[in-house]
Design a protein around this motif. Structure first.
Motif, short mmCIF file in Angstrom:
data_model
loop_
_atom_site.label_atom_id
_atom_site.label_comp_id
_atom_site.label_asym_id
_atom_site.label_seq_id
_atom_site.Cartn_x
_atom_site.Cartn_y
_atom_site.Cartn_z
N HIS A 90 9.25 2.67 35.33
CA HIS A 90 9.81 1.35 35.69
C HIS A 90 9.82 0.68 34.89
CE1 HIS A 90 10.45 -2.08 37.99
NE2 HIS A 90 11.06 -1.51 38.75
N VAL A 91 11.21 -0.15 34.61
CA VAL A 91 11.36 -1.10 33.62
C VAL A 91 11.76 -2.24 34.35
CG1 VAL A 91 12.68 -1.75 31.49
CG2 VAL A 91 12.06 0.61 31.71
N GLU A 94 15.50 3.95 26.58
CA GLU A 94 16.40 2.78 25.91
C GLU A 94 15.88 1.37 26.49
OE1 GLU A 94 20.93 1.44 24.94
OE2 GLU A 94 20.54 2.94 26.94
N LEU A 95 15.81 0.41 25.95
CA LEU A 95 15.47 -0.96 26.03
C LEU A 95 14.07 -1.03 26.96
CD1 LEU A 95 18.96 -2.14 26.62
CD2 LEU A 95 17.64 -2.38 24.51
N ALA A 96 13.22 -0.19 26.96
CA ALA A 96 12.11 -0.06 27.71
C ALA A 96 11.11 -1.30 27.56
CB ALA A 96 11.31 1.14 27.66
N PRO A 97 11.01 -1.78 26.34
CA PRO A 97 10.00 -3.16 25.91
C PRO A 97 10.55 -4.25 26.56
CG PRO A 97 10.19 -1.69 24.00
CD PRO A 97 11.47 -1.17 25.06
N TYR A 98 11.72 -4.61 26.60
CA TYR A 98 11.74 -5.92 27.23
C TYR A 98 13.00 -5.90 28.19
CZ TYR A 98 8.99 -7.85 23.66
OH TYR A 98 7.71 -8.02 22.88
N GLY A 99 13.55 -4.87 28.62
CA GLY A 99 14.59 -4.59 29.53
C GLY A 99 16.03 -4.77 29.02
N PRO A 100 17.05 -4.68 29.85
CA PRO A 100 18.46 -4.65 29.49
C PRO A 100 18.96 -5.99 29.29
CG PRO A 100 18.17 -4.74 31.83
CD PRO A 100 16.67 -4.63 31.26
N LEU A 101 18.25 -7.05 29.17
CA LEU A 101 18.97 -8.35 28.95
C LEU A 101 18.99 -8.99 27.49
CD1 LEU A 101 17.66 -10.30 32.42
CD2 LEU A 101 19.80 -8.91 31.95
N ASP A 102 20.14 -9.23 26.99
CA ASP A 102 20.02 -9.52 25.59
C ASP A 102 19.22 -11.08 25.16
OD1 ASP A 102 21.92 -11.31 26.13
OD2 ASP A 102 23.74 -10.02 25.05
N GLN A 103 19.10 -11.69 26.27
CA GLN A 103 18.48 -13.16 26.13
C GLN A 103 17.03 -12.73 25.76
OE1 GLN A 103 18.88 -13.57 30.37
NE2 GLN A 103 16.74 -14.46 30.55
N GLY A 122 15.11 5.50 32.08
CA GLY A 122 14.28 4.86 32.56
C GLY A 122 14.61 4.63 34.10
N LEU A 123 13.46 3.79 34.90
CA LEU A 123 13.60 3.54 36.30
C LEU A 123 13.81 2.23 36.41
CD1 LEU A 123 10.66 5.99 37.49
CD2 LEU A 123 13.32 6.36 37.84
N GLY A 124 14.23 1.77 37.56
CA GLY A 124 14.64 0.31 37.97
C GLY A 124 15.53 -0.31 37.21
N ALA A 125 15.10 -1.51 36.33
CA ALA A 125 16.13 -1.92 35.76
C ALA A 125 16.39 -0.97 34.31
CB ALA A 125 15.76 -3.42 35.21
N GLY A 126 15.51 -0.22 34.26
CA GLY A 126 15.79 0.79 33.18
C GLY A 126 16.51 2.15 33.49
N ALA A 167 12.84 13.69 38.36
CA ALA A 167 13.63 13.51 39.62
C ALA A 167 13.55 11.82 39.50
CB ALA A 167 12.87 13.66 41.05
N GLY A 168 13.33 10.94 40.54
CA GLY A 168 13.67 9.53 40.54
C GLY A 168 12.34 8.77 40.63
N GLN A 169 11.23 9.37 40.33
CA GLN A 169 10.19 8.90 40.37
C GLN A 169 9.38 8.80 38.52
OE1 GLN A 169 10.51 11.88 41.63
NE2 GLN A 169 9.00 13.12 40.49
N GLU A 170 8.32 7.94 38.50
CA GLU A 170 7.69 7.91 37.05
C GLU A 170 7.19 9.48 37.00
OE1 GLU A 170 5.34 4.86 36.00
OE2 GLU A 170 6.56 3.33 36.43
N ASP A 171 7.53 9.68 35.60
CA ASP A 171 6.88 10.96 35.04
C ASP A 171 6.44 11.02 33.58
OD1 ASP A 171 7.07 13.78 34.95
OD2 ASP A 171 9.09 13.96 34.74
N MET A 172 5.84 11.79 33.25
CA MET A 172 5.52 12.01 31.92
C MET A 172 5.58 13.55 31.69
SD MET A 172 1.79 9.81 31.24
CE MET A 172 1.79 7.97 31.94
N PHE A 173 6.35 14.00 30.51
CA PHE A 173 6.68 15.41 30.54
C PHE A 173 6.74 15.86 29.10
CE2 PHE A 173 10.72 12.77 31.12
CZ PHE A 173 11.12 13.08 29.87
#
Length: 322
Positions: free
Chosen positions: A12-13, A44-53, A197-201, A220-226
């Motif tokens: 989740h991001v 992609e963009l996991a550390p700070y999310g999808p907003l360029d601000q 990612g998930l959520g905003a990710g 699927a659509g839940q958190e996963d480590m593979f």
């Protein structure tokens, strides 16, 4: 056999606060559960999310923490990407490759920002290729880059055997992107690690594909480590003898008779593309593209005029194909 264990992390991001500590926590859990993992890839963009601000200067504290984690666990680490704000004010979507010594060995800026929706994000121009000693050659591209096969063509022509592909896809084109990931593996006879990612990710559904286009894992659509142990000899075998003993696509491209004038911007071969209108976000009630234009008209006009001066009349005939 040349084995190498790569783990994708689908998590989740958040868009409004840092995800760095959450990422580091998942690295700890992953390495406790699967200590044989040798490389970890985030979305992609996991550390700070999808907003360029929330764009960051490079280097920054988050990267330093990820370097510490790579060193502590002895892993290669691709911590997704983040918006990078450079001294001249431009913003890039940038990823790094950190080696097990905690060194940043490569930095890559996304070549194809998702325009028109990512207006204001600058495009990178340098490819990312790096070697894992005694294992093989890996390459990195980010999300929309994979929609342009030229990017993977460049990487695999330099010997890349594994394509690492962090994505942030939360839209209805995820099915298309999954199909492209599989097609990329087949076209270029490489492994593809496509980590969403998930959520905003994103909407998840990360996947790993081998060089025969076989899906080794799909989330699927839940958190996963593979964590997936791949075999680089499989890539070399497929490239030498063909996909399952069939198409030898890299060698066929190498031995081609044809050149492709479309890549010469002065050739005029892209005349049709110049009729498609500006790269902009559709508006409510837009009818852009509804007035069908006949590509044959473009070719006729292009024989008499440069591409940037072509005037194309609306096609008055049928709106179907054929």
């Amino acid at each position: 056999m040349t084995p190498f264990a790569i783990a994708g992390v689908q998590m989740h991001v958040s868009a409004l606060h840092s995800n760095v500590e959450a990422m580091r926590h998942r690295i700890e859990i992953l390495m406790a559960r699967f200590p044989w993992t040798q490389m970890v890839v985030f979305s992609e963009l996991a550390p700070y999310g999808p907003l360029d601000q929330f764009a960051q200067p490079f280097p920054n504290d988050a990267l330093a923490q990820f370097q510490d984690d790579a060193r502590r666990f002895g892993i290669w680490l691709i911590p997704g990407s983040m918006f990078e704000k450079r001294p001249d004010g431009r913003i890039f979507n940038t990823s790094v490759v950190i080696n097990p010594q905690g060194e940043i060995v490569k930095k890559y800026a996304k070549m194809f920002p998702f325009k028109p929706y990512e207006q204001g994000i600058a495009s990178g121009t340098d490819f990312c290729v790096f070697d894992v000693p005694e294992v093989g050659r890996l390459g990195l591209s980010i999300c929309y880059d994979i929609w342009f096969p030229e990017t993977t063509r460049q990487l695999t022509s330099q010997g890349v055997e594994v394509l690492l592909h962090p994505v942030l896809t939360g839209t209805t084109d995820r099915d298309a992107e999954i199909a492209i990931a599989r097609a990329t593996a087949a076209q270029f006879q490489c492994y593809v690690f496509d980590v969403n990612g998930l959520g905003a990710g994103g909407v998840g559904r990360s996947l790993v594909v081998d060089p025969t286009a076989t899906v080794l894992h799909q989330s699927a659509g839940q958190e996963d480590m593979f964590p997936i142990e791949i075999d680089l000899d499989n890539v070399r075998r497929q490239r030498e003898t063909g996909l399952n003993g069939l198409g030898q696509v890299l060698k066929s491209f190498r031995d081609r008779e044809a050149d492709f004038p479309i890549y010469d911007r002065a050739s005029g071969a892209d005349a049709y593309l110049h009729t498609l209108g500006p790269l902009e976000t559709p508006k409510q009630g837009s009818k852009a593209g509804v007035g069908v234009r006949d590509p044959r008209t473009v070719l006729a006009e292009d024989s008499r005029s440069r591409a940037d001066h072509v005037t194309i009349p609306a096609f008055k005939g049928r709106t179907g194909t054929g």
